[in-house]
Every structure is written in structure tokens, then in C-alpha cells.
Design a protein around this motif. Structure first.
Motif, mmCIF file in Angstrom:
data_model
loop_
_atom_site.group_PDB
_atom_site.id
_atom_site.type_symbol
_atom_site.label_atom_id
_atom_site.label_comp_id
_atom_site.label_asym_id
_atom_site.label_seq_id
_atom_site.Cartn_x
_atom_site.Cartn_y
_atom_site.Cartn_z
ATOM 1 N N VAL A 112 -13.328 16.346 -34.660
ATOM 2 C CA VAL A 112 -13.939 15.032 -34.441
ATOM 3 C C VAL A 112 -14.276 14.828 -32.971
ATOM 4 O O VAL A 112 -15.367 14.353 -32.621
ATOM 5 C CB VAL A 112 -13.004 13.926 -34.965
ATOM 6 N N LEU A 113 -13.336 15.187 -32.087
ATOM 7 C CA LEU A 113 -13.581 15.015 -30.655
ATOM 8 C C LEU A 113 -14.736 15.890 -30.176
ATOM 9 O O LEU A 113 -15.599 15.444 -29.409
ATOM 10 C CB LEU A 113 -12.306 15.336 -29.875
ATOM 11 N N VAL A 114 -14.758 17.139 -30.634
ATOM 12 C CA VAL A 114 -15.839 18.034 -30.214
ATOM 13 C C VAL A 114 -17.183 17.554 -30.751
ATOM 14 O O VAL A 114 -18.208 17.588 -30.054
ATOM 15 C CB VAL A 114 -15.537 19.472 -30.666
ATOM 16 N N LEU A 115 -17.203 17.094 -31.994
ATOM 17 C CA LEU A 115 -18.463 16.592 -32.546
ATOM 18 C C LEU A 115 -18.939 15.344 -31.818
ATOM 19 O O LEU A 115 -20.152 15.180 -31.573
ATOM 20 C CB LEU A 115 -18.287 16.304 -34.042
ATOM 21 N N LEU A 116 -18.009 14.473 -31.466
ATOM 22 C CA LEU A 116 -18.410 13.289 -30.699
ATOM 23 C C LEU A 116 -18.954 13.673 -29.330
ATOM 24 O O LEU A 116 -19.970 13.120 -28.871
ATOM 25 C CB LEU A 116 -17.217 12.344 -30.556
ATOM 26 N N ALA A 117 -18.297 14.624 -28.659
ATOM 27 C CA ALA A 117 -18.785 15.066 -27.354
ATOM 28 C C ALA A 117 -20.144 15.732 -27.479
ATOM 29 O O ALA A 117 -21.061 15.486 -26.674
ATOM 30 C CB ALA A 117 -17.770 16.020 -26.716
ATOM 31 N N ALA A 118 -20.311 16.585 -28.488
ATOM 32 C CA ALA A 118 -21.600 17.252 -28.686
ATOM 33 C C ALA A 118 -22.693 16.247 -29.020
ATOM 34 O O ALA A 118 -23.838 16.365 -28.545
ATOM 35 C CB ALA A 118 -21.475 18.289 -29.794
ATOM 36 N N ALA A 119 -22.346 15.242 -29.831
ATOM 37 C CA ALA A 119 -23.338 14.213 -30.150
ATOM 38 C C ALA A 119 -23.726 13.426 -28.903
ATOM 39 O O ALA A 119 -24.907 13.077 -28.719
ATOM 40 C CB ALA A 119 -22.788 13.281 -31.225
ATOM 41 N N GLY A 120 -22.745 13.134 -28.043
ATOM 42 C CA GLY A 120 -23.064 12.425 -26.808
ATOM 43 C C GLY A 120 -23.971 13.232 -25.906
ATOM 44 O O GLY A 120 -24.943 12.717 -25.340
ATOM 45 N N LEU A 137 -19.986 23.251 -33.650
ATOM 46 C CA LEU A 137 -19.644 23.110 -35.069
ATOM 47 C C LEU A 137 -18.459 23.979 -35.480
ATOM 48 O O LEU A 137 -17.947 23.820 -36.605
ATOM 49 C CB LEU A 137 -20.856 23.473 -35.930
ATOM 50 N N LEU A 138 -18.030 24.897 -34.625
ATOM 51 C CA LEU A 138 -16.953 25.805 -35.008
ATOM 52 C C LEU A 138 -15.650 25.080 -35.349
ATOM 53 O O LEU A 138 -15.029 25.380 -36.392
ATOM 54 C CB LEU A 138 -16.735 26.830 -33.894
ATOM 55 N N PRO A 139 -15.164 24.120 -34.510
ATOM 56 C CA PRO A 139 -13.928 23.424 -34.921
ATOM 57 C C PRO A 139 -14.076 22.685 -36.244
ATOM 58 O O PRO A 139 -13.128 22.649 -37.049
ATOM 59 C CB PRO A 139 -13.678 22.454 -33.757
ATOM 60 N N ALA A 140 -15.244 22.113 -36.498
ATOM 61 C CA ALA A 140 -15.450 21.419 -37.764
ATOM 62 C C ALA A 140 -15.402 22.395 -38.935
ATOM 63 O O ALA A 140 -14.860 22.083 -40.017
ATOM 64 C CB ALA A 140 -16.779 20.670 -37.746
ATOM 65 N N ALA A 141 -15.967 23.590 -38.743
ATOM 66 C CA ALA A 141 -15.932 24.587 -39.817
ATOM 67 C C ALA A 141 -14.500 25.030 -40.108
ATOM 68 O O ALA A 141 -14.094 25.181 -41.281
ATOM 69 C CB ALA A 141 -16.795 25.786 -39.435
ATOM 70 N N VAL A 142 -13.694 25.234 -39.075
ATOM 71 C CA VAL A 142 -12.299 25.617 -39.279
ATOM 72 C C VAL A 142 -11.539 24.496 -39.981
ATOM 73 O O VAL A 142 -10.713 24.740 -40.891
ATOM 74 C CB VAL A 142 -11.648 25.976 -37.928
ATOM 75 N N ALA A 143 -11.815 23.247 -39.589
ATOM 76 C CA ALA A 143 -11.149 22.114 -40.241
ATOM 77 C C ALA A 143 -11.519 22.028 -41.710
ATOM 78 O O ALA A 143 -10.677 21.709 -42.571
ATOM 79 C CB ALA A 143 -11.514 20.817 -39.515
ATOM 80 N N VAL A 144 -12.766 22.331 -42.052
ATOM 81 C CA VAL A 144 -13.188 22.300 -43.455
ATOM 82 C C VAL A 144 -12.449 23.377 -44.251
ATOM 83 O O VAL A 144 -12.013 23.160 -45.401
ATOM 84 C CB VAL A 144 -14.708 22.474 -43.550
ATOM 85 N N VAL A 145 -12.295 24.552 -43.652
ATOM 86 C CA VAL A 145 -11.569 25.626 -44.340
ATOM 87 C C VAL A 145 -10.119 25.225 -44.594
ATOM 88 O O VAL A 145 -9.555 25.446 -45.679
ATOM 89 C CB VAL A 145 -11.654 26.926 -43.523
#
Length: 692
Positions: free
Chosen positions: A64-72, A29-37
Motif C-alpha cells: 500500500v505504501l509503495v503504491l501510494l508513493a508510486a501514484a504520487g 507493483l512488485l510488493p503488491a504482487a507478493v502481497a497478492v500471492v
């Protein structure tokens, strides 16, 4: 969960495992948190400019890529089917007394009762978590009565919260008395208490999911795209397993210690005595499988009462060994198998599962894979095995061009005789090895065809004693579960990555993918003279085995024995290669609930013996020829020794002194001791014998 020190330690280790899971989620979730900031900076007017704009869209793409990989990865971990031990399920209707005893034991220990009971053909007992949706029965389809079809809103199977399944070694039920079984199962059942704690259960589910995901990522038969995607899943699962391996192992040790501490208040004194029976049952079971069951499995027959055979084997041991005399007195007490309504049917199902696990046999009886009772074993297995080996021995001698008799004027030389084998293996005294070889072989165009082979072209093709396919691979020791310890090992949980029933067991399953041949026919015996002796093509596994053989093998010092042993090895390899593949049919009786939980293509899971050396092969075949001559010329009969397997009975007594005389002939080329034994026993070596 109780106040035992082990339980508290197990909970702390479980929390450590869960913290690793939380950290992995935080990293995803870290890249998503940075993107939100960065996106929030647009509304505040602080993060503006071309540089921040490029960084903003870069982080959004990375998130998005990291979240997709983590979801997979999470999807594979959640949906992957954890490894399950092959067992024979025991319904409560078929063993109400056994279920009542286990529930009473759980009440005395103040722990939840196991949700079900299953048997395994091994001397071990443990708890196994089967709460994954893939382990339960398929849910009934919800149908729309108006539309007449399946409802689109049918609920998917969900993970249950049932207690673990109690797996009991089937030999324990037949050899142990009821009190002894209850004492041995006490520390195992006590493990359901820590297993019910939410933190420990969640940590185990996480580890089992990673283990199953790793197995999915290494499964063969996938397209390149799937292999690439699953390779990433496997890397992530392997990294997480490596991070939590130590904590998971310590968690299981804490659970075992807590269970052992809680079980000390129940039948502690009797449990100490029962542990002696655990070791004795394990020794008898291992001896029964390797000496008695394995020859039958190689012949395409499977003993249908293996657990009852353990009782006979251990009773025979108590008769021979003075140290075991006290064990026989226990037989007057009530055996634990009386807790079953139909012990015979359950014994048959466990015996068939044992043949499948340890030999790789079919899942259900077939014409070439039929059960055999113990009273039929001498005639159906021992006699056929000896005559099959003798036929193979003479077939190899024919291929090598060996004369049937050194004396051309000797009578009755058309049939297969023991004298032919003795003359061939006898080391020459006054000739060099090359001269001995020259005098021993004859050109193919001068070797007449034996009359006994011309007279039997239409006989039915026999079962063979060919070794299974795993015997031509690198040696591997048996991966048995071992004997359960009352205070520690018996409470084994298959959730830790170092557990032999989780990832290691799956790795063993994947490592034994060679098909196990259950040969039913041989190549037809030729009725024309064989061509000149030529080196037979050696399979790669056989060649590797020959290179790995010990340089001190006594057969290597005897040129004749070495050549004959090599011919027998090549003949066995050809028979295995020609054997049809085993299209595993449906599950056997009593195995329906567990049949889909383990891979049928990886059998046998636990080969019983390493590959036989050339010395052992040759000694077995020569012994078989001697036994055939004894049965056909001296009235001997085949027999079954519960501890040593097939045996020769002469005048009703077991011939226990045959092996050293055969080894003297095979290793040293000295037929003197064997010939003296033949004369003493009234066996005519020059008489033809009947082969299959």
C-alpha cells in the motif's frame, strides 16, 4: 517514420527509454504482487501459521505504501508543466506567406507540417513540443443552462496530438533572404517526421515529465511537509533521469541525423551558402546586444527595432570588411521579413522579449521603461549615459574629499571639470604614495560646497547607468543557444535531460534568481559638505567580486585609480540596492500565449556580460567625462556606431583613438597622451560641463 538509419536508431533508443519506464512500474507493483500471492495462500491452505500471517500483513502494508508513493510520483510527473522557451507567437493571419512556405517545405520533405510558428530573440531554430495540456489555451467553461452555473461534468483539458511548434530566430527573418531561410529551416522541419512516431513521442513525454517533476521538487516557497514529500518525488525523478539520460541523448542524435539526411534533397547547395549567413547573423546579433542594446537597457530604455538594427550592423560590417563585401549584394533580394504582414510590430515584440530575457526588464512599457527608436538613440541614450556617468564620477570624488582644482586661483572651479579628474588620476613624480594621497585629499570641513551642486537640487532625478543586479554576482557566461547546424544542431529537441532548453535551462532559470534592477532615480545630491571619507559598506557580492578580481589588474598598481574605482563600484552597488523592485506586470504585446509558461522571477535568463572590473568601470566613467567636455566645449555630438555602440563625433567623424589614451591615464597615471588629444581636438578641460 522513414527508413533513414538515424530514424531506426532513434526508435531503438526510444524503446530503451520506455523499457526503463516499464521497469520502474514493475518495481512499484512488485510488493503488491507478493502481497497478492500471500493472500491467495490462505484459500489454498499452504501459507498458514503465525509467521506467514505476519509476513502477509507486512507485505500488504508495504504494498500500500509503495503504491501510494508510486501514484504520487506518477501524478506529479503527469501534471508537472514542462519547460517552454519564451517566444513571440506568430498567428497564421499575421504571416500567411511564412506559413505557406513552411507547409510547402514540409510537403517537399514528406513530413507533417509544424502546428504553429513562433519567434525567439536569438540566432537559432528548433522544434518544440507543446502538446502538454498546460501549454494550450484554457478550455471554455461548460455551463449548465438549466442550473445557470458551471457543469460538474465539464471535460478536463487533454493532451493533444499536434505536431511540434517551429521556433525561428528573429534575426534570421530580417537578415536572411527567403531562399536562404527556407534552406536553413529544411533540416529543422524535417524533424517533425521522427517526432510523429508513437514510440519517440512517448519517450519524449516521459523524459519531459521527469524533467518537469524534478523542477517542481526543487521549487522554493513550500512548507516543510510539502518539501519532504517533494524531496522523495525529486529523488525518484532524478534516479529515472539518470537511468535514461544516455538513451534519450542518443535518441535525439538519431532524430537529428534522420532529419539532416532527409533534408539533403531540398536546397542542399543553397543551404551550404546560407550557413555563412547564420554565422554572420549570430556575430552581428551578439555585437548589437552587448554594445548597443545593453547601454540603453541600463538607462531604462529598450530599442524597439533590434532586428532591423542587425541589418544595419551587418551592412556596416560589410562596408568595413572586404571579406564581407559580397554579403551586401544580397540586400537587393527579397528579405524573409516580407513574409510577415506587420514586421514592425513583431520586431517590437521580439525586442521587448530580448530585453526581458537578457536584462530582466519589465514585461511591458512603463514610464521608467520606454522604447527608443534608433534615430533618438544618440540623444536619449548616449548623451544621458555619459552625463550620468560623469555625475557619478564627481559624486564619488566629492565623497573622497578630492579638491576641485589644485590651483585655487583658477577661474570657473565651482563646476564639475575634466581637469579635476585629470589632476586626481595623474601619478605624482616626486612624492611617495602616502604623500600624494595626503596632498590629494582635504578634510571634509575644509572642502567648500561646489556652486553647481547648490544650484541643482530641484532638477528631475535622472536615469542611471547602474549595472544590473547580476553584475554584482559571480561571473557567468552567456548561455546562448548558438548557431543552428543544418545537419545536426538545428534539429534540437528540448526533451533530453542534457538539452539546454529543458532541465538545464530550468536550472539556469533557477540559478539566476537575483532581481534585475532597472534603476530610475539616484540618491539626491547633497547640498552640504560631505563627512570625512569613510569606507563605504560593501555588499557581500561586491566583496566577493573584489576578492575574485585578477591580481594583475593594472588599476591595483595605481593607488588613486584603485581608490576611485572602489568608490565607483560601491556607488553602483548602492544604486542597485536602492532601486525599486520590478513588479512584473502582465505580458507584453505578442507574448500573451507564452507568458504563463516560464517563471518571471528568474530573469534575466541569459546575462550578456560578466561583472565589470574596477578598471573597466573607471575607464568608462573617465571616457564619459571626456565626452561630456567635448560636447560642451568643442561642439562634439553623441553618435551611434552599429558595431561599437555609443561613440563621440568630432566634426562629424568618430573619435576612435580615445580609449588607449584614457587607459594610459587610468592604468599608468600618465595624462600626457590624453591632454595632447584634448588640445588637438579643441577641448577645454578646465571648463565646467553640464551634468544630468
Amino acid at each position: 517514420m522513414g527508413v533513414e538509419a538515424g530514424a531506426q536508431a532513434a526508435r531503438s533508443r526510444a524503446l530503451a527509454v520506455l523499457r526503463i519506464r516499464s521497469r520502474a512500474l514493475a518495481v512499484a507493483l512488485l510488493p503488491a504482487a507478493v502481497a497478492v500471492v500471500l493472500l491467495a495462500g490462505i484459500s489454498t491452505g499452504h501459507l498458514v501459521g503465525p509467521g506467514w500471517h505476519a509476513a502477509r500483513w507486512t507485505m500488504v502494508t508495504a504494498a500500500v505504501l509503495v503504491l501510494l508513493a508510486a501514484a504520487g510520483v506518477a501524478l506529479v510527473v503527469a501534471r508537472a508543466r514542462p519547460a517552454v522557451s519564451p517566444t513571440v507567437p506568430i498567428a497564421e493571419e499575421s504571416a500567411p506567406d511564412l506559413y505557406r512556405m513552411v507547409r510547402d517545405l514540409a510537403d517537399r520533405l514528406d513530413v507533417p507540417a509544424p502546428s504553429a510558428i513562433a519567434l525567439t530573440p536569438d540566432c537559432d531554430s528548433w522544434l518544440e513540443d507543446r502538446t502538454h495540456p498546460a501549454h494550450g489555451p484554457p478550455p471554455p467553461e461548460a455551463r449548465d443552462e438549466i442550473a445557470g452555473g458551471r457543469s460538474l461534468g465539464a471535460p478536463r483539458p487533454r493532451r493533444t496530438t499536434a505536431a511540434p511548434v517551429l521556433v525561428i530566430g528573429s534575426p534570421f527573418l530580417w537578415w536572411m533572404r527567403v531562399g536562404e531561410l527556407r534552406a536553413v529551416l529544411a533540416p529543422v522541419v524535417a524533424g517533425t517526421g521522427p517526432s510523429a512516431h508513437p514510440d519517440i513521442a512517448a519517450a519524449r513525454r516521459f523524459v519531459r515529465g521527469l524533467d518537469a517533476a524534478l523542477a517542481v521538487s526543487t521549487a522554493p516557497g513550500r512548507n516543510p511537509v510539502s518539501r519532504t514529500v517533494l524531496a522523495g518525488v525529486g529523488w525518484a525523478a532524478r534516479l529515472l533521469l539518470r537511468s535514461c539520460r544516455g538513451h534519450a541523448a542518443e535518441m535525439e542524435r538519431g532524430v537529428a541525423a534522420a532529419a539532416a539526411e532527409r533534408a539533403q534533397a531540398v536546397d542542399y547547395g543553397l543551404r551550404i551558402v546560407a550557413q555563412e549567413q547564420v554565422g554572420l547573423a549570430y556575430a552581428g546579433w551578439d555585437r548589437l546586444l552587448t554594445r548597443v542594446a545593453l547601454p540603453a537597457w541600463r538607462m531604462g530604455r529598450w530599442p524597439s527595432r533590434l532586428d532591423a538594427g542587425v541589418v544595419a550592423a551587418l551592412t556596416e560590417l560589410s562596408r568595413r570588411d572586404r571579406l564581407a563585401e559580397g554579403f551586401a549584394s544580397r540586400l537587393g533580394e527579397r528579405p524573409a521579413c516580407d513574409l510577415l504582414e506587420e514586421p514592425g510590430a513583431i520586431d517590437e515584440a521580439a525586442s521587448l522579449l530580448a530585453a526581458r530575457l537578457f536584462h530582466g526588464g519589465p514585461a511591458e512599457p512603463r514610464p521608467d521603461w520606454s522604447p527608443v527608436d534608433w534615430h533618438e538613440y544618440p540623444e536619449e541614450v548616449v548623451d544621458r549615459k555619459w552625463r550620468t556617468d560623469a555625475a557619478r564620477l564627481h559624486r564619488v570624488l566629492d565623497t573622497l574629499g578630492v579638491r576641485r582644482s589644485q590651483n585655487a586661483d583658477a577661474p570657473n572651479t565651482d563646476g564639475p571639470t575634466l581637469s579635476r579628474v585629470l589632476d586626481h588620476l595623474t601619478a605624482p613624480q616626486n612624492t611617495t604614495p602616502s604623500e600624494a594621497t595626503t596632498s590629494l585629499f582635504t578634510p571634509a570641513d575644509e572642502a567648500p560646497t561646489p556652486a553647481w551642486r547648490d544650484a541643482a537640487p530641484s532638477r528631475p532625478k535622472p536615469f542611471t547607468d547602474a549595472a544590473p543586479a547580476w553584475e554584482n554576482t559571480a561571473p557567468s557566461s552567456r548561455t546562448a543557444s548558438g548557431t543552428p547546424m543544418p545537419d545536426h544542431a538545428s534539429t534540437r529537441q528540448d526533451t533530453a535531460p542534457s538539452s539546454p532548453t529543458a532541465s538545464d535551462a530550468a536550472q539556469v532559470h533557477r540559478g539566476g534568481t537575483q532581481k534585475s534592477a532597472i534603476p530610475t532615480t539616484k540618491s539626491p545630491i547633497p547640498t552640504t559638505p560631505t563627512p570625512a571619507p569613510t569606507p563605504a559598506p560593501t555588499p557581500p557580492a561586491q566583496a566577493e567580486l573584489a576578492r575574485d578580481e585578477d591580481e594583475d589588474d593594472p588599476v591595483r598598481g595605481n593607488e588613486r585609480s584603485s581608490a576611485l574605482a572602489a568608490g565607483l563600484s560601491a556607488e553602483l552597488a548602492r544604486e542597485e540596492a536602492a532601486a525599486p523592485a520590478d513588479p512584473s506586470a502582465g505580458p507584453a504585446v505578442g507574448q500573451a500565449a507564452d507568458a504563463a509558461l516560464w517563471d518571471d522571477g528568474t530573469l534575466p535568463l541569459f546575462p550578456l556580460q560578466p561583472p565589470r572590473t574596477g578598471r573597466e568601470l573607471l575607464a568608462d566613467h573617465v571616457t564619459a567625462m571626456v565626452c561630456c567636455a567635448a560636447m560642451d566645449t568643442a561642439g562634439a555630438t553623441p553618435g551611434l556606431d552599429w558595431l561599437d555602440g555609443p561613440s563621440l563625433l568630432i566634426n562629424g567623424e568618430r573619435a576612435a583613438d580615445l580609449s588607449p589614451r584614457v587607459l594610459s591615464l587610468v592604468e599608468d597615471g600618465d595624462p600626457g597622451p590624453l591632454r595632447a588629444w584634448l588640445v588637438k581636438s579643441g577641448i577645454r578641460a578646465e571648463k565646467p560641463v553640464r551634468l544630468v
